[in-house]
Every structure is written in C-alpha cells, then in structure tokens.
Design an enzyme around this catalytic site. Structure first.
Site, short mmCIF file in Angstrom:
data_model
loop_
_atom_site.label_atom_id
_atom_site.label_comp_id
_atom_site.label_asym_id
_atom_site.label_seq_id
_atom_site.Cartn_x
_atom_site.Cartn_y
_atom_site.Cartn_z
N ASP A 174 0.84 -1.20 0.00
CA ASP A 174 0.00 0.00 0.00
C ASP A 174 0.87 1.25 0.00
O ASP A 174 1.32 1.72 1.04
CB ASP A 174 -0.93 -0.02 1.24
CG ASP A 174 -1.85 1.20 1.27
OD1 ASP A 174 -1.93 1.91 0.25
OD2 ASP A 174 -2.48 1.41 2.33
N LYS A 204 1.66 7.92 0.32
CA LYS A 204 2.08 8.01 1.72
C LYS A 204 3.46 8.65 1.81
O LYS A 204 4.25 8.57 0.86
CB LYS A 204 2.16 6.59 2.32
CG LYS A 204 0.83 5.91 2.55
CD LYS A 204 1.03 4.52 3.16
CE LYS A 204 -0.29 3.82 3.39
NZ LYS A 204 -1.15 4.47 4.40
N ASP A 257 -5.71 6.38 -0.78
CA ASP A 257 -5.08 5.62 0.30
C ASP A 257 -6.11 4.92 1.19
O ASP A 257 -5.75 4.08 2.01
CB ASP A 257 -4.19 6.56 1.13
CG ASP A 257 -3.20 5.81 2.01
OD1 ASP A 257 -3.04 4.59 1.80
OD2 ASP A 257 -2.59 6.45 2.89
N GLU A 306 -7.97 2.51 0.54
CA GLU A 306 -8.20 1.51 -0.50
C GLU A 306 -8.72 0.18 0.05
O GLU A 306 -9.38 -0.57 -0.67
CB GLU A 306 -6.91 1.27 -1.29
CG GLU A 306 -5.92 0.27 -0.68
CD GLU A 306 -5.37 0.67 0.67
OE1 GLU A 306 -5.41 1.87 1.00
OE2 GLU A 306 -4.92 -0.21 1.41
N ARG A 345 -11.01 -0.53 2.18
CA ARG A 345 -12.48 -0.59 2.19
C ARG A 345 -13.04 -0.80 0.79
O ARG A 345 -14.09 -1.41 0.61
CB ARG A 345 -13.04 0.66 2.87
CG ARG A 345 -12.70 1.94 2.17
CD ARG A 345 -12.89 3.17 3.05
NE ARG A 345 -11.79 3.35 4.00
CZ ARG A 345 -11.73 4.33 4.90
NH1 ARG A 345 -12.72 5.21 4.98
NH2 ARG A 345 -10.71 4.42 5.73
N1 BES Z 1 -3.22 0.25 5.25
C1 BES Z 1 -3.60 1.52 5.75
C2 BES Z 1 -3.89 1.52 7.24
C3 BES Z 1 -2.73 1.27 8.15
C4 BES Z 1 -2.01 2.33 8.66
C5 BES Z 1 -2.39 0.01 8.55
C6 BES Z 1 -0.97 2.11 9.53
C7 BES Z 1 -1.35 -0.22 9.41
C8 BES Z 1 -0.64 0.86 9.92
C9 BES Z 1 -4.86 2.01 5.04
O1 BES Z 1 -5.01 1.59 3.74
C10 BES Z 1 -4.79 3.49 5.03
O2 BES Z 1 -3.94 4.01 4.38
N2 BES Z 1 -5.71 4.13 5.73
C11 BES Z 1 -5.74 5.54 5.81
C12 BES Z 1 -7.16 5.97 5.67
C13 BES Z 1 -7.33 7.45 5.46
C14 BES Z 1 -6.79 7.86 4.11
C15 BES Z 1 -8.79 7.80 5.58
C16 BES Z 1 -5.16 5.95 7.16
O3 BES Z 1 -5.40 5.27 8.15
O4 BES Z 1 -4.45 6.94 7.20
ZN ZN Z 2 -4.07 -0.16 3.25
MN MN Z 3 -4.03 2.89 2.37
#
Ligand code: BES
Ligand code: ZN
Ligand code: MN
Length: 502
Positions: free
Chosen positions: A268, A275, A345, A347, A349
């Site tokens: 990701d 990111k 990001d 993604e 869901r």
């Molecule tokens: N895979 C990440 C969530 C994540 C973050 C897992 C840190 C493990 C450690 C997910 O896809 C993500 O990027 N979520 C975003 C959502 C936001 C853009 C609403 C997040 O948590 O920042």
């Molecule tokens: Zn993710």
């Molecule tokens: Mn993500």
C-alpha cells in the site's frame, strides 16, 4: 526444532526445566532435582530474587556434583491462574530462553497441580504449542548469520504423566500452529515476492489439505462488476486476484458456511494520494487480513474441523502510476452502489466492498467476519493491545470478544451508528470513500457496512495487531498472524457440530 512427549521421569542429566510454585515451594519434580543436586535449588532460591511468579526464571548451571548441565527453574504463578494461555507462554518463553542460553536439548517436567484449571496433559500440550509458536523464524534471506546468533535448541521433550493423551491433545494444536506459521511466512515476505498472483499461488497449496481453492483474475472480476476492487489495483503492473477457499467438514456439506474475508493489499503506497516515505516499508504487511484467513483455512482443514467454512482474500497492489485511479474518480461496486474515491489511500475498504458483497451473494453464509489492516486511526485508539471490533449483531460480537480473550488475541468493540454514516455523503455519487478526520476507524467500518445485507457481520480492524515490533512469549517480533487463534477458537467453541464427519 523437534517437540517430543515422554512419560514423566526425572532425567539423570542434561538440561531440565522444572516448575516452582508462587510461594517458592518446589513442585515434586523440583524437590527431587533438589535432592539429587545436594540442595542446590533450595540454596539458589534463598539467594536469588526469583519469586515463582509466572515468567520468573532462574538458571542453575552445573549445580551440585555437576551431573546436570543446567536446571531451569520456571515460576508457575498461582495454581488457579494456570490456564491454557499461561501454559503456552511458559512453553514459548522457555524456548526463547534456552536458545538465548545456547542449549541444544532440554526436557521440561510437567508436574501435577490439582488446583490448576487445566488438566496436566492439556497443560503439556499447550506448553508444546507455545514452544512451537515461539521457535518460528523468518530467516530465509539471511546469508551471513553468525553461528552464535542462530537458535541452538533442536529438541524439547515434554515429560508428563499420561504422555500419550498429551500428544493426542497436541495434534490439533500442531495443525493450528501450521496455519499460524503459514500466515507468518506469507505476511513476512516482502512485496516483490508476495503480490496478488504469488499470494494466490500460495493459497492454492491448501488444496493439499483438502481445501477447494478458486482464483479469480481481472477478467472474471470485471464480468462480476467489481469496479471498486479493480480500481485499486489498476495502477499496478501486478494484476489483482480474488481467492476463494472452501472447507467442507460439516456432516452436511450443503450447510451454510461460516465466512471470513481478508484485506490483501500486498503493498500500500497510498496510490496517487501517496504516503510519506518514512515507514512506508511497513505497508508490505497490508495483506495481513488475507494472510490470516489463508492461515485460518489451513488450521481448520488441518485439524479437520467439523464445520463448513469459506475464506475469501481480495488481493491488490495499491500503486501510483499513469494507469492509477485518481482522487475524485467514481467507481461502481459489484453491489451497484457508486463510490467517489476522495483518497486513494483509503483503498482497503474499496477492496472489501466487493469481496464482502461477493461473499454474501454467492455463499449466503451463517455469518461473515472480515479482517483488515484498515486504519491508522485504530492504532491511535487501541494501540497494539486490542484489535478494533465492529458488528451488526451483539451475539456475534460477544462471541468474538470472548474467543479473543480465551485465545490471547484480544479485541475491543467500537460503535456503529447512523450519525457516523452521514460523514460518507458524496456530492456526486452514492458515497465517498472517506469521512473527515473524526472517528476514522468507525467511518471506515460504516463504509463496509454499506456492503453488508441481512447477515450477521463483524469487522476486525487489525492495523495495530498484524505485526509487532517486539517479541511476545509465543511470537518473535514481526508478523503475528493475529486472528488465526481467535477465529479457530470461535469456530471450535460455538459452531462445530459434534456428530459430523470430516
Ligand atoms: N493500510 C492503511 C492503514 C494502516 C495504517 C495500517 C498504519 C497499518 C498501519 C490504510 O489503507 C490506510 O492508508 N488508511 C488511511 C485511511 C485514510 C486515508 C482515511 C489511514 O489510516 O491513514
Ligand atoms: Zn491499506
Ligand atoms: Mn491505504
């Protein structure tokens, strides 16, 4: 490392681990070793800080006349607290300790404790289970490890009265360990090795355990209308996959299955909503949910669970590129609902939206549980102690929470409600894929719920649990396979029908 069971007998030499009670009183085995070593245990207990609490340990190197190479005293804690988890931790902690000390072979004596909640043979089986879990290593990419850094322990013998019963009790646990270690391997692999196609190939090996495995490619998913999942993968050179695994162990193979769905983002980057560089390498773990459902399937099939189960893994790689989806794009999910992708990001869901819908439409499951490293917000809320639990049914939520406590993989329920759902309103589509900053884990769960119909459903946000930066008694740092034990316990405790054939 080999794990063996032997009928209880005090060894004449070598390395022996033996229990000491929380009042520093010796178990029968420890008392006999004390006698044979000229009172060395009693003397050591007088002069050391050792209290006999669980996880207290004390080594006597070459005590008495030197007939024993080493005697390891293990604090057992209060008898009434000696449950399955304590026994697992004891076995795991011992293995780490022996490896640290450079021991090659050892025997652990399991003494009777009438007030303990666990029968002796079960305690012995759990010690062995913990030992196996802790002996895990992911070292295939180390080519220059020095001999003195490698684990030394090659054989652990668990000596207990009724060794045969203990060994039989260990068999299903050993199969669960197979599943857990498989998950840890898959999750530990870097993203240049594990991507959707190779992860699907790894899942295919479960056919050897009697699992029916199907792999859907991009063309098939397109035909099914999975625009939400496919949108996430479209920026990657590695094509998306959907893996469907079925285990039919119930007496009636046509019984509705229990369903488990995993987020499998093999890497990701965030996509175009990219990111920051720092820590991005951690996003190879973002297929932890998929890794867990694959390992769970291996555990259930391995121990021939008397239940029908289906596990589905949605596999994509989230990359930025000329073909990647853009913020603002609108995609159409298999459910027919449209989604405005505000943040590429968010993604996971989008992947689960189609995987959950497909699962309930095709299988009409008894329940559906998804696991996903879904939000960073859940780590802020619960840290690394509990996964986030969301559910549309109290009974299922309570069973999952109870199974988590029993299996030592805890989770904590958070709310779902209409108020939170409003944050997903879009100006041009049925919904957008993110809310505002508030309650990020809950709005993510609300999003998933829009793809769940009339079926008991629960969502585990495992972002804080899928890997760990420190060792635990039964898991070296790295991939934890969180969820395999919890869900295996859930299935066994509440859903397996006893009269079934495997
Ligand atoms: N895979 C990440 C969530 C994540 C973050 C897992 C840190 C493990 C450690 C997910 O896809 C993500 O990027 N979520 C975003 C959502 C936001 C853009 C609403 C997040 O948590 O920042
Ligand atoms: Zn993710
Ligand atoms: Mn993500």
């Amino acid at each position: 490392m080999k794990i063996a069971f032997a009928e209880y007998a005090i060894p004449k030499g070598g390395v022996v681990a033996v229990g000491v009670n929380d009042d520093k009183s010796l178990t029968p085995g420890a008392a006999e070793l004390d006698r044979r070593s000229g009172g060395a245990l009693t003397r050591a207990l007088k002069s050391a800080r050792f209290q006999g609490r669980s996880s207290d340990r004390l080594d006597l190197v070459s005590p008495g006349d030197g007939s024993y190479e080493r005697i390891v005293l293990l604090g057992l804690g209060k008898a009434k607290d000696r449950d399955a988890l304590k026994a697992q931790d004891l076995g795991g902690g011992l293995v780490a300790h022996l490896n640290g000390a450079g021991v090659l072979k050892a025997t652990v004596l399991v003494d009777p404790a009438p007030e303990a909640p666990l029968p002796m043979n079960a305690a012995a089986a759990r010690i062995a289970f913990g030992a196996r879990l802790r002996s895990y290593r992911f070292d295939k990419y180390r080519t220059k490890e020095k001999e003195d850094q490698k684990p030394t322990l090659t054989e652990l013998t668990v000596a207990v009265a009724g060794a045969k019963a203990a060994e039989e009790g260990f068999q299903p646990l050993d199969r669960v360990a197979d599943g857990i270690l498989f998950t840890r391997d898959l999750v530990s692999e870097p993203a240049n090795i594990i991507f959707p196609a190779t992860l699907a190939e790894a899942a295919r090996t479960l056919a050897d355990d009697g699992v029916e495995v199907e792999v859907l490619g991009v063309a098939e998913m397109k035909k099914l209308g999975m625009g939400s999942l496919l949108g996430v993968g479209q920026g990657s050179a590695n094509e998306s996959r959907l893996v469907v695994m079925q285990w039919k162990g119930a007496a009636n193979r046509a019984d509705p299955p229990l369903a488990f769905v995993g987020k499998g983002v093999t890497f990701d980057t965030g996509g175009i909503s990219i990111k920051p560089a720092a820590g991005m390498e951690e996003m190879k773990w973002d297929m932890g949910g998929a890794g867990t459902v694959i390992g769970l399937m291996k555990a259930l099939a391995g121990r021939k669970a008397k239940v029908n189960a289906v596990c589905i893994a949605g596999l994509v790689e989230n990359m930025p590129s000329g073909t990647a989806q853009r913020p603002g794009d609108v995609v159409k999910s298999m459910s027919g609902q449209t989604i405005e992708v505000i943040n590429t990001d968010a993604e996971g869901r989008l992947v689960l939206a189609d995987a959950l819908w497909y699962c309930q439409e095709r299988f009409k499951p008894k329940f559906m549980i998804d696991l996903a490293t879904l939000t960073g917000a859940i780590v802020i809320a619960l840290g690394h102690e509990h996964a986030g639990l969301f559910a549309n049914t109290d009974e299922l939520a309570e069973r999952i929470a109870a199974a988590g406590r029993a299996a030592g993989e805890r989770c904590w329920r958070l709310p779902l409600s209409e108020g939170y759902d409003k944050a997903l309103a879009s100006d041009i589509a049925d919904m957008k894929n993110v809310g505002d900053r508030a309650a990020g884990s809950i709005t993510a769960a609300q999003f998933l719920q829009r793809f769940v119909n009339d079926v008991p459903w629960a969502h585990l946000d495992i972002a804080g649990m899928a890997w760990s930066k420190k060792d635990s008694p039964t898991c070296p740092k790295g991939a934890t396979a969180y969820g395999v034990q919890l869900l295996n316990h859930l299935v066994q405790e509440y859903y397996e029908n006893k009269g079934a054939v495997a």
